[in-house]
Structures are given as C-alpha cells and as structure tokens.
Design a protein around this motif. Sequence first.
Motif, PDB file in Angstrom:
ATOM      1  N   GLY A 119       0.944  -0.932  -0.348  1.00 57.44           N
ATOM      2  CA  GLY A 119      -0.166   0.102   0.333  1.00 57.44           C
ATOM      3  C   GLY A 119       0.868   1.287   0.019  1.00 57.44           C
ATOM      4  N   ALA A 120       2.188   1.608   0.599  1.00 56.76           N
ATOM      5  CA  ALA A 120       3.002   2.253   0.289  1.00 56.76           C
ATOM      6  C   ALA A 120       3.643   2.280  -0.848  1.00 56.76           C
ATOM      7  N   LEU A 121       4.007   1.723  -1.454  1.00 55.64           N
ATOM      8  CA  LEU A 121       4.516   1.621  -2.548  1.00 55.64           C
ATOM      9  C   LEU A 121       4.731   2.963  -3.445  1.00 55.64           C
ATOM     10  N   PRO A 122       3.097   3.692  -3.633  1.00 51.73           N
ATOM     11  CA  PRO A 122       3.643   4.877  -4.688  1.00 51.73           C
ATOM     12  C   PRO A 122       4.349   5.647  -3.678  1.00 51.73           C
ATOM     13  N   TYR A 152       6.462   7.287 -12.543  1.00 52.91           N
ATOM     14  CA  TYR A 152       7.285   6.399 -13.516  1.00 52.91           C
ATOM     15  C   TYR A 152       6.929   6.417 -14.947  1.00 52.91           C
ATOM     16  N   PRO A 153       5.935   7.063 -15.703  1.00 58.51           N
ATOM     17  CA  PRO A 153       5.246   6.667 -16.902  1.00 58.51           C
ATOM     18  C   PRO A 153       6.047   5.034 -17.966  1.00 58.51           C
ATOM     19  N   THR A 154       7.482   5.665 -17.612  1.00 58.34           N
ATOM     20  CA  THR A 154       7.833   4.556 -18.309  1.00 58.34           C
ATOM     21  C   THR A 154       7.146   2.945 -17.937  1.00 58.34           C
ATOM     22  N   ASN A 155       6.980   3.143 -16.993  1.00 62.29           N
ATOM     23  CA  ASN A 155       6.515   1.434 -16.411  1.00 62.29           C
ATOM     24  C   ASN A 155       5.084   1.024 -17.080  1.00 62.29           C
ATOM     25  N   GLY A 162      -0.369 -12.239 -13.984  1.00 62.54           N
ATOM     26  CA  GLY A 162      -1.343 -11.884 -13.135  1.00 62.54           C
ATOM     27  C   GLY A 162      -2.246 -10.999 -12.188  1.00 62.54           C
ATOM     28  N   ILE A 163      -0.767  -9.932 -12.243  1.00 62.44           N
ATOM     29  CA  ILE A 163      -0.890  -9.037 -11.059  1.00 62.44           C
ATOM     30  C   ILE A 163      -1.010  -7.906 -11.868  1.00 62.44           C
ATOM     31  N   VAL A 164      -2.895  -7.817 -10.727  1.00 64.63           N
ATOM     32  CA  VAL A 164      -3.105  -6.315 -11.610  1.00 64.63           C
ATOM     33  C   VAL A 164      -2.388  -4.572 -10.497  1.00 64.63           C
ATOM     34  N   PHE A 165      -2.807  -4.392 -11.487  1.00 62.28           N
ATOM     35  CA  PHE A 165      -1.337  -2.982 -10.891  1.00 62.28           C
ATOM     36  C   PHE A 165      -2.422  -2.123 -11.578  1.00 62.28           C
ATOM     37  N   ASP A 166      -3.436  -1.501 -10.238  1.00 68.48           N
ATOM     38  CA  ASP A 166      -4.653  -0.548  -9.881  1.00 68.48           C
ATOM     39  C   ASP A 166      -4.276   0.650 -10.079  1.00 68.48           C
ATOM     40  N   GLY A 167      -5.185   1.539 -10.624  1.00 66.31           N
ATOM     41  CA  GLY A 167      -4.817   2.928 -11.427  1.00 66.31           C
ATOM     42  C   GLY A 167      -3.933   2.791 -12.597  1.00 66.31           C
ATOM     43  N   HIS A 168      -3.430   1.712 -13.377  1.00 63.52           N
ATOM     44  CA  HIS A 168      -3.026   1.520 -14.296  1.00 63.52           C
ATOM     45  C   HIS A 168      -4.316   2.233 -15.966  1.00 63.52           C
ATOM     46  N   PRO A 169      -3.971   3.224 -16.694  1.00 69.14           N
ATOM     47  CA  PRO A 169      -4.244   3.749 -17.230  1.00 69.14           C
ATOM     48  C   PRO A 169      -5.057   2.537 -18.713  1.00 69.14           C
ATOM     49  N   ALA A 170      -4.238   1.660 -18.572  1.00 73.08           N
ATOM     50  CA  ALA A 170      -5.606   0.741 -19.935  1.00 73.08           C
ATOM     51  C   ALA A 170      -4.360  -0.846 -19.641  1.00 73.08           C
ATOM     52  N   LEU A 171      -4.687  -1.450 -18.267  1.00 73.67           N
ATOM     53  CA  LEU A 171      -4.558  -2.929 -18.391  1.00 73.67           C
ATOM     54  C   LEU A 171      -4.585  -3.865 -18.843  1.00 73.67           C
ATOM     55  N   THR A 172      -4.575  -4.171 -19.842  1.00 80.35           N
ATOM     56  CA  THR A 172      -5.013  -4.766 -21.131  1.00 80.35           C
ATOM     57  C   THR A 172      -3.793  -6.467 -21.746  1.00 80.35           C
ATOM     58  N   ARG A 173      -3.473  -7.175 -22.450  1.00 81.53           N
ATOM     59  CA  ARG A 173      -2.774  -7.878 -22.360  1.00 81.53           C
ATOM     60  C   ARG A 173      -2.096  -7.129 -23.480  1.00 81.53           C
ATOM     61  N   ILE A 174      -0.593  -7.901 -23.456  1.00 82.43           N
ATOM     62  CA  ILE A 174       0.262  -7.544 -23.957  1.00 82.43           C
ATOM     63  C   ILE A 174       1.388  -7.927 -25.348  1.00 82.43           C
ATOM     64  N   MET A 175       1.021  -9.376 -24.774  1.00 83.67           N
ATOM     65  CA  MET A 175       1.609 -10.309 -26.019  1.00 83.67           C
ATOM     66  C   MET A 175       0.511 -11.732 -26.283  1.00 83.67           C
ATOM     67  N   HIS A 187      -3.102  -7.582  -6.765  1.00 88.99           N
ATOM     68  CA  HIS A 187      -3.702  -6.731  -6.806  1.00 88.99           C
ATOM     69  C   HIS A 187      -2.000  -5.775  -5.936  1.00 88.99           C
ATOM     70  N   LEU A 188      -1.822  -4.948  -7.299  1.00 90.95           N
ATOM     71  CA  LEU A 188      -0.244  -4.021  -6.468  1.00 90.95           C
ATOM     72  C   LEU A 188      -1.037  -2.241  -6.816  1.00 90.95           C
ATOM     73  N   PRO A 189      -0.467  -1.352  -6.414  1.00 93.09           N
ATOM     74  CA  PRO A 189      -0.447  -0.342  -6.711  1.00 93.09           C
ATOM     75  C   PRO A 189       0.104   0.075  -8.456  1.00 93.09           C
ATOM     76  N   SER A 190      -0.347   0.607  -9.202  1.00 92.35           N
ATOM     77  CA  SER A 190       0.297   1.318 -10.369  1.00 92.35           C
ATOM     78  C   SER A 190       1.152   2.117 -10.055  1.00 92.35           C
TER      79      SER A 190
END
Length: 257
Positions: free
Chosen positions: A120-123, A191-194, A206-219, A183-186
């Motif tokens: 919870g303190a990561l950001p 760091y926008p490059t993340n 399968g880690i869900v990054f809460d707050g990510h602007p568009a968390l979709t599959r990439i591969m 779940h982890l905070p985005s």
Amino acid sequence: MSEQKNPEGSGEPAGQEEAVPAQREDTGEVIGTRRGMFGADNGGDTTGYGGLVRTVRLPGASSRPYGGPDGSEGSDSYGEFDEIADELEGALDEAGLVPENVIEKTVVDRAELTFHIERGALPAVARILRDDPALRFELCTGVSGVHFPGDTGRELHAVYHLRSITHNRLLRLEVSAPDADPHLPSLVDVYPTNDWHERETYDFFGIVFDGHPALTRIMMPDDWQGFPQRKDYPLGGIPVEYKGAQIPAPDQRRSYS
C-alpha cells in the motif's frame, strides 16, 4: 594466440571460475524445493533436467552496517547502502510515514540493495525516491514479476529496478501480494515508462496494477486463459499448426522423466 589454461589443469580458461556467480550461503528463508528446470510438476519433463532438485531460498533481512556495492555482504563499515537507507528513512519520517511499517525488510545480497516495501505504501516510497534531492532515483527501468507458489500468502512478487542518474546508484524495490488478492498499486503516475512493463507483468503473471491507465494483455490474446509465466501454468501448452502440420504440445512429445 593460444588460450591460457587454468594452472590446475582443469581445461577451463584462467579466470573462468571468477565468472561463475557465488553460491548463496545456507541462510535465509526456505520456501520450497524445485524439481526439474522450471519447477512444474503437472506434465512430462521435456528438458532433460527432470532429476535436478534445488532448494528455493530467499535471502533474509540484513543487519547494519550494510556496506556498499564494492564491499561484500556483512561489511563492518558504513557505506553507500547505509546512506541510502538513512536518507529514505528520514524522508519517510518527514512525510509522516513510519519506516518500520513501510519497509518490511532490507536485504543486501550479492552486493545489491533491495527494500521490501508494504504494497500500500509503494507509490509514496517511489515518489520519495524519485523526488528527494539526496536520493533522486529518476529512472525506473521496469518491473519484473516472480511467482513463488511455496511462499504462502505472498506468492506473487514484483521487483522494480531503479537508477539514480544524479548519484550513479542502483536500487531495487520488491513488493509481494497473495495469489488470492493479486493487486498492487500502479507506478505509472510516478514512472510513466512503467506503462508497458506493468502490462507485460499483468499478462504473464496476473498481477493487477490498480490505477494503470489501460491494463490489457500485451503478448497473449485478450481471451487467453491463465498466466504463462506462473510456476503452476502447464508446460504442455497447446498444439500448434505449422505449415499445414499439427505439432503436438510439448508434454505430448518425448518425455525424459
């Protein structure tokens, strides 16, 4: 020019033994035993390493002084790692955060510094590391996912690799989450490059990054079932069509078990 041989007659080039990573000492936390090359036990082994058995051991918390990247673990002198830890703890205090609650443990292993952070303190920690003048870790080169099925209650780990251009320093943050609540905070806001790294970690682990602007599959395809880099994912995969021929899944081919 002839290659210089090891003086002991091993046939290996001189200096070859120094290139091999040192074995981790018999300390730390044992979280399981891995069999085979990848640790999967739900299919035939096609790697030829079915007899390989290794202990999965996480390094334990280090005690001060931490030393620095040029010294070995257990250094008896104050060093760069102590300075980073002092600056971070002081900045957390100034921000109204209790360092002991935020930093779960500090690990110095193989001359690398890692802070294990409460998720919870990561950001807040990332923002302090980026903005504090004495720290200035301006660059995050990505996040790596890790799956430890035997690490009960914290099976999923995310590891962030930070670099300070200002001070020429390296640092890692590690955060864990249970399989039941992945779940982890985005950190995209910090760091926008993340952006793409978090999407890849979500896709494969399968880690869900809460707050990510568009968390979709990439591969993998959007409707793909499961997360291919988890240790409990079947190694067999699916049959593949190649030039008109149907190639069976790996665990249906030759097995070395």
